[in-house]
Design a protein around this motif. Structure first.
Motif, PDB file in Angstrom:
ATOM      1  N   UNK A  28       0.571  -1.147   0.050  1.00  0.00           N
ATOM      2  CA  UNK A  28       0.061  -0.059   0.048  1.00  0.00           C
ATOM      3  C   UNK A  28       0.724   1.175  -0.069  1.00  0.00           C
ATOM      4  N   UNK A  29       0.052   2.391  -0.276  1.00  0.00           N
ATOM      5  CA  UNK A  29       0.963   3.688  -0.218  1.00  0.00           C
ATOM      6  C   UNK A  29       0.691   4.345   1.064  1.00  0.00           C
ATOM      7  N   UNK A  30       1.784   4.902   1.399  1.00  0.00           N
ATOM      8  CA  UNK A  30       1.948   5.841   2.665  1.00  0.00           C
ATOM      9  C   UNK A  30       1.918   7.142   2.650  1.00  0.00           C
ATOM     10  N   UNK A  31       1.008   7.901   3.235  1.00  0.00           N
ATOM     11  CA  UNK A  31       0.873   9.489   3.074  1.00  0.00           C
ATOM     12  C   UNK A  31       2.249   9.971   4.033  1.00  0.00           C
ATOM     13  N   UNK A  32       3.137  10.852   3.643  1.00  0.00           N
ATOM     14  CA  UNK A  32       4.050  11.224   4.481  1.00  0.00           C
ATOM     15  C   UNK A  32       3.810  12.937   4.963  1.00  0.00           C
ATOM     16  N   UNK A  33       4.288  13.432   5.787  1.00  0.00           N
ATOM     17  CA  UNK A  33       4.939  12.738   6.699  1.00  0.00           C
ATOM     18  C   UNK A  33       4.200  11.862   7.689  1.00  0.00           C
ATOM     19  N   UNK A  34       4.921  10.599   8.097  1.00  0.00           N
ATOM     20  CA  UNK A  34       4.330   9.731   8.938  1.00  0.00           C
ATOM     21  C   UNK A  34       5.173   9.468  10.073  1.00  0.00           C
ATOM     22  N   UNK A  35       4.431   8.895  11.177  1.00  0.00           N
ATOM     23  CA  UNK A  35       5.103   8.386  12.441  1.00  0.00           C
ATOM     24  C   UNK A  35       4.633   6.739  12.187  1.00  0.00           C
TER      25      UNK A  35
END
Ligand SMILES: CNc1nc2c(CC[C@H]3O[C@@H](OC)[C@H](O)[C@@H]3OC)c3nc(N)[nH]c(=O)c3cc2[nH]1
Length: 374
Positions: A28-35
Motif C-alpha cells: 500500500x501507499x503511505x502518506x507522509x510525513x508519517x510516524x
C-alpha cells in the motif's frame, strides 16, 4: 534494481523545508510525513492490528536482530512472513539490526565481513553479514528493508566516525547487490557521527549506489537536542528531494514537528508506547503523569480535544486506578491514546503542509503547551 523512486513529492511549504509526499510499497501507499509505531518483536506492545488501524497507523516497524534471534526468520517465512505471522496487511519496515549490534558493545565484533555477536537471550554465537541482513528481511517480507550499518556512538572522535561511515558505505553496496528481485524496497542509512561534512559525504556515497529511500542514522543516540538539530539542518536537504527521508529513532512530539520543519518524511520511536506503559501520556496541553494524586477523582478524559477510544470512554480517575493497580488494561488504553496522539499530530501536519500553513501550525502547537515534553 528499480531506479524509479517509489516516493512522490505532493507539496512543499513555501516558508520552510516541510514537505508532503507519498511512498508506494507492496502493501500500500503511505502518506507522509508519517510516524511509524515500533513493533520490534512482531507486535506493537499492547496493541492489536485492529487497534492500530483505528488510531490511524499506516505502517509499523519490526526488527531484524530480535526476530532473527527469536523465533527466527525461516519460521516467520513459513507463516507468510511478518504480515501473515502478526495479521498485519499494511506496510512494514524492518530495521537491519545495526543499532542493536552497536548497543551490544563488547558482545559484538565488527569486521569487514559483518557483525559477529552473542545472542542476548542464550549467548549463542551468531553472525550477520550485510547480505544476510537483507536475506533475513526478505524472508520477513518487509515492504521497506534497511541496509546493515554500524551506528556510531555519541560522542565519537572524527577518526572513529570516518572508519565506521566508510564501512557502512561498503556494507550498503553489498546490501544493494544482495537484493533479490522481490519488489521490496531498500533504504540506505547515513552515518557520519556529529560531523556534518562526513554526513554529506556519506549521502553522496549512498546516492551513488542508489537506494529507494534514505535514513539519517546515528542520531537520537544521547547527543544534545541542539546537536541533532544542527545535523538535521546541515544534511536533511542534501538528501535527494525525490526520495523519502527517514529520521531513525525520533522522537518526542516536538522532535516530530522540528523534523518535519527540516524536511523529514518518516519517523519511528518507542516513546509513545514505552511512555504509555510507564503512565506518561501525551496531550495537546503537554504531558499527563497519570499516577499523580491530582487525577484520583478527575472525571475528565485525558485530553478534551482527543477522539481516541480511551478519551471517548474513560476518565483520568479510572486510568489512574488501572495504572496504580498495574492492570493490563492500563497499558492497552494508554498505548491507544499515545499512538493516536502521535498519528493525529502527523495527520494535522500533513494537512497544514497541504494548505501551506505549516509555520502557523508550528506556532499554535507550541502555544498550546503548558509544559514541554521530556
Ligand atoms: C532511539 N534512537 C535511535 N534508534 C535508532 C535506530 C533504530 C533502533 C531500532 O531499535 C528499536 O528501538 C530502540 C526498534 O526496533 C528500532 O527499529 C525498529 C537505528 N537503527 C539503525 N539501523 N541505525 C541507526 O543509526 C539507528 C539510530 C537510532 N537512534
Amino acid at each position: 534494481m528499480s531506479t524509479v523512486s517509489p516516493f512522490t513529492l505532493l507539496g512543499r511549504s513555501s516558508e520552510c523545508k516541510a514537505r508532503r509526499g507519498q511512498l508506494t510499497t507492496l502493501h500500500g501507499t503511505i502518506q507522509t510525513p508519517v510516524f511509524m509505531p515500533v513493533g520490534t518483536l512482531g507486535t506493537v506492545k499492547a496493541m492489536t492490528p485492529e487497534n492500530l488501524k483505528e488510531i490511524g497507523a499506516q505502517i509499523i516497524l519490526g526488527n531484524t536482530y530480535h526476530l532473527y534471534i527469536r523465533p527466527g526468520h525461516e519460521l516467520i517465512r513459513r507463516f507468510g512472513g511478518l504480515h501473515g505471522f502478526m495479521h498485519w496487511d499494511r506496510p512494514i519496515l524492518t530495521d537491519s539490526g545495526g543499532f542493536q549490534i552497536f548497543s551490544l558493545k563488547e558482545l559484538a565484533k565488527i569486521t569487514e565481513d559483518g557483525a559477529a555477536f552473542r545472542s542476548h537471550i542464550d549467548g549463542a554465537k551468531l553472525f550477520l553479514s550485510p547480505e544476510g541482513a537483507v536475506h533475513v528481511q526478505e524472508a520477513l517480507g518487509a515492504d521497506i528493508m534497511m541496509a546493515l550499518d554500524t551506528c556510531i556512538p555519541y560522542p565519537a572522535d572524527r577518526d572513529q566516525a570516518i572508519k565506521a561511515t566508510a564501512l557502512t558505505a561498503r556494507w550498503a553496496k553489498r546490501c544493494r547487490e544482495a537484493q533479490s528481485d522481490t519488489g521490496q524496497l531498500l533504504f540506505g542509512i547515513v552515518q557520519g557521527g556529529m560531523y556534518a561534512d562526513l554526513r554529506r559525504e556519506a549521502i553522496e556515497q549512498l546516492v551513488e549506489i542508489g537506494f529507494d529511500g534514505y535514513a539519517l542514522g546515528g542520531l537520537s543516540v544521547g547527543e544534545p537536542k541542539a546537536l541533532m538539530e544542527e545535523m538535521l539542518d546541515a544534511t536533511a536537504d542534501h538528501l535527494p528531494v525525490d526520495h523519502a527521508r527517514y529520521l531513525m529513532g525520533v522522537g518526542t512530539p516536538e522532535d516530530l514537528v522540528e523534523g518535519v520543519y527540516h524536511g523529514i518524511d518518516m519517523f519511528d520511536c518507542v516513546m509513545p508506547t514505552r511512555n504509555a506503559r510507564n503512565g506518561m501520556l501525551f496531550t495537546s496541553q503537554g504531558r499527563v503523569v497519570i499516577k499523580n494524586a491530582c487525577f484520583q477523582q478527575d472525571p475528565r478524559p485525558l485530553d478534551e480535544t482527543c477522539g481516541c477510544y480511551t478519551c471517548r470512554h474513560y476518565s483520568r480517575a479510572y486510568l489512574r486506578h488501572l495504572f496504580q493497580n498495574r492492570e493490563i488494561l492500563a497499558y492497552q488504553l494508554n498505548s491507544i491514546h499515545n499512538l493516536h496522539y502521535y498519528c493525529t499530530l502527523m495527520a494535522a501536519m500533513r494537512e497544514a503542509i497541504q494548505e501551506d500553513r505549516f509555520l502557523d501550525f508550528r506556532r499554535h502547537f507550541y502555544q498550546q503547551r503548558t509544559e514541554p515534553f521530556a
